[in-house]
Scaffold this motif. Structure first.
Motif, PDB file in Angstrom:
ATOM      1  N   UNK B 164       0.845  -1.199   0.000  1.00  5.64           N
ATOM      2  CA  UNK B 164       0.000   0.000   0.000  1.00  5.64           C
ATOM      3  C   UNK B 164       0.877   1.245   0.000  1.00  5.64           C
ATOM      4  N   UNK B 166       3.945   1.754  -1.017  1.00  4.88           N
ATOM      5  CA  UNK B 166       4.658   2.004  -2.262  1.00  4.88           C
ATOM      6  C   UNK B 166       3.686   2.247  -3.420  1.00  4.88           C
ATOM      7  N   UNK B 167       2.529   1.581  -3.359  1.00  2.31           N
ATOM      8  CA  UNK B 167       1.596   1.695  -4.465  1.00  2.31           C
ATOM      9  C   UNK B 167       0.740   2.948  -4.428  1.00  2.31           C
ATOM     10  N   UNK B 168       0.403   3.399  -3.224  1.00  4.52           N
ATOM     11  CA  UNK B 168      -0.626   4.437  -3.161  1.00  4.52           C
ATOM     12  C   UNK B 168      -0.328   5.626  -2.265  1.00  4.52           C
ATOM     13  N   UNK B 169       0.911   5.782  -1.828  1.00  3.18           N
ATOM     14  CA  UNK B 169       1.205   6.978  -1.051  1.00  3.18           C
ATOM     15  C   UNK B 169       2.307   7.770  -1.738  1.00  3.18           C
TER      16      UNK B 169
END
Lengths: 270, 270
Positions: B164, B166-169
């Motif tokens: 999460x 790395x993918x979405x912040x």
DNA sequence: CGATCCTTTGATATGTTTCAAGCTTAGTGG
DNA sequence: CCACTAAGCTTGAAACATATCAAAGGATCG
């Protein structure tokens, strides 16, 4: 396992008219577990004796919500499901995809509080097992526990690979990698030929798997098509060039841990 | 557990002059496992009876390499370690960090082939246990197996949170999140106060944890300092404003699954 | 005290996002 | 069976966050 007729019928219908009866589905689950660890007939019977509730769920139904204590562990009989988390800003990251025949919530069930959501992707049939029964099963049958442990370790291996994918690959590689993984897993589950399958996801969901935006996913898919790696029609994906796609996606199936029994890397060869 | 003197001595010296004897370290490992699942005295003795080789490893020593069958499972006695994978293009993604007292390679040991690398971050002392002995242990002691299973599930929960992250912040949140996680884990392990600790990583390694470049990590760290969230001196990090940093990092400790026994979320309160 | 590794800084490049609008498809009800 | 609606797909233009390149300054270690 019933051979699928090829091509046309859309994904959802497929799931609706499941060819397998309930007990066939359970046997498939057992077979899947056995690839992880040998089970005795008694172990198998204990799984068959598991109390459960059969349910059909519409697409997008939550099965577990972050923050709640898991009550049931579900076995996915047909249809697809996924795990995800949502950030404070409302961005969603999909953590994994799940195929029929998989235990859906060992990750949450053995812990006290769910740390992520589990939701159906398509309409799905499930067997809902109370976690108390699951706990009894694994306490009384260490070999089953061991098989499930290994199953969760493979899940973890997939999380790691996704972390690499999202953290260190560019958008083309990320999507190519996802398509390769899905192809191979469907293949291994006997649900598709990896040269053609229905991708049960919207482009927005693909974006949430790969840490991209839906708009960019669209452009990349178009691009992969232009490069002759895949061809698409609706949500049907055909991998036109496996070598090319798996190279583009830096895809190596090792992390799926298929070494024993299954086709594994061999399935990749044309 | 020996209380650490505060502040000054640099990280590496700390690890070198480990205050704990070997058997203390083993007891710490047992205590850690017991937070996951109650063990009997017999279980504990079985762990104490585990054959192992004691070794001191220099920083950056490989313990497991991707593609090789795992031979030993190591218990980290002192120092830090990390898992990582390297893409075809040579980019590295760090998958997790490990603190003293942790079983280092349950993730690989129960599978046939390692799918990622495990390497020391600093100089470290380890107890290397042959996997065969580990397999015997978990076969003969189901409660130990259960505790280890849960331990690997918590590892998996951390992989998910990193995904999460790395993918979405964005870059600021990612780094803030990492700093919060590390603070809390060190705190829980009794290795630091979460207001100040030695970050045993170069900025390049932080970049590899967060999917960023070292240059950008540098700028973000500077920024977090400017915002008054942290203060730095060498690799010593002091969290100046926990509330602010954990908010910036969208950090919620649930995924660490500390609910039972430990300080958990309570430790966050000033 | 030289050599190496790490950190810092600036300038520029680029991949991906954002915004916005039109288009297509699937599902629904009259 | 057609019209309507909502959802998803496609496309373009502009903005932005982060990467890349490059070079200098510090720290650490033999």
């Amino acid at each position: 396992m019933a051979e699928r007729a090829d091509a046309l019928p859309p994904f959802l219908e497929r799931s609706d008219t499941d060819f397998m009866g309930l007990s066939d589905s359970i046997e498939r689950v057992i077979r899947r577990l056995e690839t992880r660890r040998a089970l005795s007939e008694e172990d198998r019977n204990a799984i068959r004796a598991l109390p459960f509730t059969y349910r059909t769920l519409e697409a997008s139904t939550y099965m577990v919500r972050e923050g709640e204590p898991p009550q049931i562990c579900t076995i996915l009989l047909s249809g697809f499901a996924y795990r995800h988390k949502i950030t404070e800003k409302g961005a969603r990251q999909i953590l994994s995809l799940h195929l029929p025949g998989e235990f859906l919530d060992l990750q949450n069930s053995m812990l006290e509080v769910a740390d992520h959501n589990v939701q159906t992707l398509t309409r799905a049939e499930i067997a809902a097992v109370p976690v108390t029964a699951l706990h009894r099963l694994v306490t009384e049958h260490p070999a089953v526990a061991r098989a499930m442990w290994i199953d969760t370790l493979v899940d973890a291996a997939i999380f790691r690979e996704w972390l690499v994918n999202v953290g260190r690959r560019d958008s083309h590689s990320r999507i190519a990698h996802l398509l390769c993984e899905f192809a191979l897993r469907l293949e291994m589950a006997g649900l598709a030929s990896h040269y053609r399958y229905e991708l049960p996801m919207t482009q927005e969901q693909i974006a949430d798997c790969t840490g991209l935006t839906p708009v960019h996913v669209n452009r990349v898919l178009k691009d992969l098509g232009r490069q002759g790696l895949i061809s698409r029609e609706r949500r049907s994906v055909a991998i036109a060039n496996w070598e090319g796609l798996s190279h583009a996606g830096d895809f190596n199936s090792r992390y799926l841990h298929y070494e024993e029994g299954g086709p594994g890397e061999a399935a990749l060869a044309s």
